[in-house]
Motif scaffolding. Structure first.
Motif, PDB file in Angstrom:
ATOM      1  N   ASP A  54      -3.821   5.516   0.500  1.00 16.93           N
ATOM      2  CA  ASP A  54      -4.076   6.284  -0.717  1.00 16.93           C
ATOM      3  C   ASP A  54      -4.200   5.391  -1.943  1.00 16.93           C
ATOM      4  N   ARG A  55      -3.540   4.243  -1.879  1.00 12.75           N
ATOM      5  CA  ARG A  55      -3.708   3.267  -2.963  1.00 12.75           C
ATOM      6  C   ARG A  55      -3.097   1.941  -2.550  1.00 12.75           C
ATOM      7  N   ILE A  56      -3.550   0.908  -3.216  1.00 10.13           N
ATOM      8  CA  ILE A  56      -2.970  -0.418  -3.043  1.00 10.13           C
ATOM      9  C   ILE A  56      -1.944  -0.579  -4.153  1.00 10.13           C
ATOM     10  N   SER A  57      -0.729  -0.903  -3.755  1.00 11.51           N
ATOM     11  CA  SER A  57       0.346  -1.032  -4.740  1.00 11.51           C
ATOM     12  C   SER A  57       0.570  -2.504  -5.079  1.00 11.51           C
ATOM     13  N   VAL A  58       0.880  -2.738  -6.335  1.00  6.36           N
ATOM     14  CA  VAL A  58       1.086  -4.089  -6.839  1.00  6.36           C
ATOM     15  C   VAL A  58       2.421  -4.142  -7.554  1.00  6.36           C
ATOM     16  N   GLU A  59       3.215  -5.137  -7.199  1.00  6.91           N
ATOM     17  CA  GLU A  59       4.487  -5.363  -7.873  1.00  6.91           C
ATOM     18  C   GLU A  59       4.414  -6.707  -8.588  1.00  6.91           C
TER      19      GLU A  59
ATOM     20  N   ILE B 220     -12.845   3.416  -1.401  1.00  7.94           N
ATOM     21  CA  ILE B 220     -13.464   4.669  -1.030  1.00  7.94           C
ATOM     22  C   ILE B 220     -13.768   5.434  -2.309  1.00  7.94           C
ATOM     23  N   GLY B 221     -15.011   5.516  -2.668  1.00  6.87           N
ATOM     24  CA  GLY B 221     -15.408   6.229  -3.888  1.00  6.87           C
ATOM     25  C   GLY B 221     -14.882   5.556  -5.141  1.00  6.87           C
ATOM     26  N   LEU B 222     -14.563   6.369  -6.140  1.00  6.17           N
ATOM     27  CA  LEU B 222     -14.096   5.841  -7.420  1.00  6.17           C
ATOM     28  C   LEU B 222     -12.589   5.973  -7.597  1.00  6.17           C
TER      29      LEU B 222
ATOM     30  N   TYR C   4     -10.033   1.524   2.538  1.00  7.24           N
ATOM     31  CA  TYR C   4      -9.927   1.140   3.935  1.00  7.24           C
ATOM     32  C   TYR C   4      -9.472  -0.307   3.921  1.00  7.24           C
ATOM     33  N   ILE C   5      -8.422  -0.597   4.665  1.00 11.16           N
ATOM     34  CA  ILE C   5      -7.942  -1.970   4.807  1.00 11.16           C
ATOM     35  C   ILE C   5      -8.257  -2.378   6.239  1.00 11.16           C
ATOM     36  N   ARG C   6      -9.041  -3.437   6.367  1.00  8.05           N
ATOM     37  CA  ARG C   6      -9.419  -3.932   7.695  1.00  8.05           C
ATOM     38  C   ARG C   6      -8.894  -5.341   7.856  1.00  8.05           C
ATOM     39  N   GLY C   7      -8.197  -5.563   8.985  1.00  6.80           N
ATOM     40  CA  GLY C   7      -7.655  -6.890   9.217  1.00  6.80           C
ATOM     41  C   GLY C   7      -6.780  -6.920  10.448  1.00  6.80           C
TER      42      GLY C   7
ATOM     43  N   PHE D 130       0.847  -1.188   0.000  1.00  6.86           N
ATOM     44  CA  PHE D 130       0.000   0.000   0.000  1.00  6.86           C
ATOM     45  C   PHE D 130       0.882   1.236   0.000  1.00  6.86           C
ATOM     46  N   THR D 131       0.270   2.352  -0.380  1.00  4.77           N
ATOM     47  CA  THR D 131       0.967   3.624  -0.435  1.00  4.77           C
ATOM     48  C   THR D 131       0.202   4.641   0.407  1.00  4.77           C
ATOM     49  N   ILE D 132       0.946   5.346   1.253  1.00  2.29           N
ATOM     50  CA  ILE D 132       0.407   6.444   2.051  1.00  2.29           C
ATOM     51  C   ILE D 132       1.102   7.704   1.537  1.00  2.29           C
TER      52      ILE D 132
END
Length: 128
Positions: free
Chosen positions: A117-122, A71-73, A78-81, A50-52
C-alpha cells in the motif's frame, strides 16, 4: 539496511510524502518517522520498509527483475526482487518489520512480486 537517501521533493500538502533517490532508484515514500526537518537536495540516513493495510499479496515471479513500480498516482507499489527472511532486495533492501515473510518460507531466495500500500521511510538520527 541503512541508506543515505537524497530528498528530491517534498509535498507541500501531504506532510509525510517524500520523493527519495537511493542508489539511482527514485520512489515516492511515506515518512513514518522524521525526528528533524528535512530539506530538498540533502541526503539523510534512512531505513526503508513497506506498509500493507489489508492483505499481503505475494507471488513467485518468472522475471528475475529487481524494481519498484508505482501503481498509478497513489502510494501503492509492486516490489519485485529476491525474498529474504526479513527483507526483499529490489535493488534496495526493504525491511519486513511486521514479519509477513515468515509465512512464506518456501519463497525465501526466490524472485517474487509483492503489492504494498505504500513504501515507508524512517529518517534516522545516526549518520551512515
Amino acid at each position: 539496511m541503512i541508506y543515505r537517501a537524497l530528498v528530491k521533493k517534498l509535498d507541500p500538502h501531504i506532510e509525510e510524502e517524500v520523493i527519495l533517490e537511493i542508489e539511482g532508484i527514485e520512489f515516492t515514500g511515506f515518512s513514518s518517522v522524521c525526528p528533524y526537518e528535512i530539506e530538498v537536495g540533502k541526503k539523510y540516513p534512512v531505513l526503508v520498509g513497506f506498509t500493507i493495510l489489508d492483505e499481503l499479496v505475494i507471488r513467485e515471479s518468472i522475471e528475475k527483475t529487481k524494481e519498484l513500480e508505482r501503481i498509478g498516482l497513489g502510494y501503492q507499489y509492486y516490489i519485485r526482487g529476491v525474498l529474504h527472511e526479513d527483507s526483499i532486495d529490489a535493488g534496495i533492501v526493504l525491511t519486513d518489520e511486521d514479519e509477513y515473510f515468515s509465512e512464506y518460507p518456501y519463497l525465501i531466495g526466490e524472485h517474487v512480486e509483492i503489492k504494498v500500500d505504500r513504501i515507508s521511510v524512517e529518517f534516522l538520527r545516526d549518520s551512515v
